[in-house]
Design an enzyme around this catalytic site. Sequence first.
Site, short mmCIF file in Angstrom:
data_model
loop_
_atom_site.label_atom_id
_atom_site.label_comp_id
_atom_site.label_asym_id
_atom_site.label_seq_id
_atom_site.Cartn_x
_atom_site.Cartn_y
_atom_site.Cartn_z
N LYS A 26 0.84 -1.21 0.00
CA LYS A 26 0.00 0.00 0.00
C LYS A 26 0.87 1.26 0.00
O LYS A 26 0.61 2.22 -0.72
CB LYS A 26 -0.95 -0.02 1.21
CG LYS A 26 -2.01 -1.09 1.07
CD LYS A 26 -2.81 -1.36 2.33
CE LYS A 26 -3.74 -2.56 2.09
NZ LYS A 26 -4.56 -2.92 3.25
N GLN B 254 -4.87 -1.55 9.37
CA GLN B 254 -4.68 -2.87 8.76
C GLN B 254 -5.28 -3.96 9.65
O GLN B 254 -4.96 -4.05 10.84
CB GLN B 254 -3.18 -3.13 8.52
CG GLN B 254 -2.89 -4.43 7.81
CD GLN B 254 -3.44 -4.47 6.37
OE1 GLN B 254 -3.35 -3.50 5.64
NE2 GLN B 254 -4.03 -5.59 6.00
N ASP C 264 -11.12 2.45 3.41
CA ASP C 264 -11.44 1.03 3.20
C ASP C 264 -12.94 0.84 2.95
O ASP C 264 -13.36 -0.24 2.53
CB ASP C 264 -11.04 0.22 4.44
CG ASP C 264 -9.69 -0.48 4.25
OD1 ASP C 264 -9.31 -0.72 3.09
OD2 ASP C 264 -9.04 -0.79 5.27
#
Length: 279
Positions: free
Chosen positions: A51, A95, A118
């Site tokens: 990422k 995460q 997200d």
Amino acid sequence: MIIDGKQIASSIRAGIRQDVLRLSAQGRRVPSLKVILLGENLASMSYVRGKIRAAEEVGINSELVHLPDTCTEADLLGMISKFNSDIDVDGILVQLPLPSHINENRLLKAISPQKDVDGFHPENVARLWLGEPCVQPCTPRGIIAMLDACGIEIAGKEAVVVGRSNIVGKPVAKLLLDRQATVTIAHSHTANLAAVTARADILVSAVGVPRLITARHVKKGAVVIDVGITRVDGHLTGDVDFDEVREVASAITPVPGGVGPLTITMLMQNTLDCYRMKM
Ligand code: NDP
């Protein structure tokens, strides 16, 4: 056709990079993403590295906040609150999975829906299902982008999604529905999975069971999107028996090099979109 996720992702990233370069040429601040990682989970560390690399590639300003897994929920909530109120932060990502002493739901709810790159915040989930503007989760958005990039028609098609998780199965089913597909969701209690999947013009498998989908599960000429990633003997393996299914499918994604690169690319797109929402 073997769908080249890396190539599609790379061309979308080039577009994002152009947009970001244009912002800096105009003397504006570039989008910024905070990635929070707890502990030393090897898979998580590798995803996070990907990422950060993608952010560098497109010119998004990213910071990895790597905390020990002894970090308390209160500390984490404090950090999220600080990023929420920082006008120079556009995207916040925690995460997953998190250590068991942290309540994942509470944490995801703490991220401002406007910075929830997200797309996991309940407000974004509700908006997705209501058909309102929202941050869409990355993998489902990436799958639709991939179908579009390949010129695959979705409207009027029979789509079957195997898997009903909140992060992939359910949202991709909703996005396919929004694009006028007739959608069926299958799961671990589906009786006669092969009979259900064999109806699909577009088959998306998001399960995590290697070689669950074989040639007998697939209609001739179907498009097969393999989201699954399982490590088998050190190799990444999808849900689909690639060698068998490629003989019947008209288009198929490999693992690796299929959906994965699109997921990370959509994270970049979501960060840019969150930035633009504030402009
Ligand atoms: P979950 O474990 O949350 O969900 C798996 C789903 O598969 C569940 O709905 C489960 O059904 C269903 N399932 C399990 N076994 C079977 C079976 N034998 N037949 C039919 N359905 C079954 O996984 P995720 O959605 O988070 O991830 C799915 C896979 O995709 C994983 O391999 C993951 O690593 C990968 N992934 C890949 C990404 C990428 O970018 N390529 C991104 C995110 C995930 P039930 O609900 O009944 O338990």
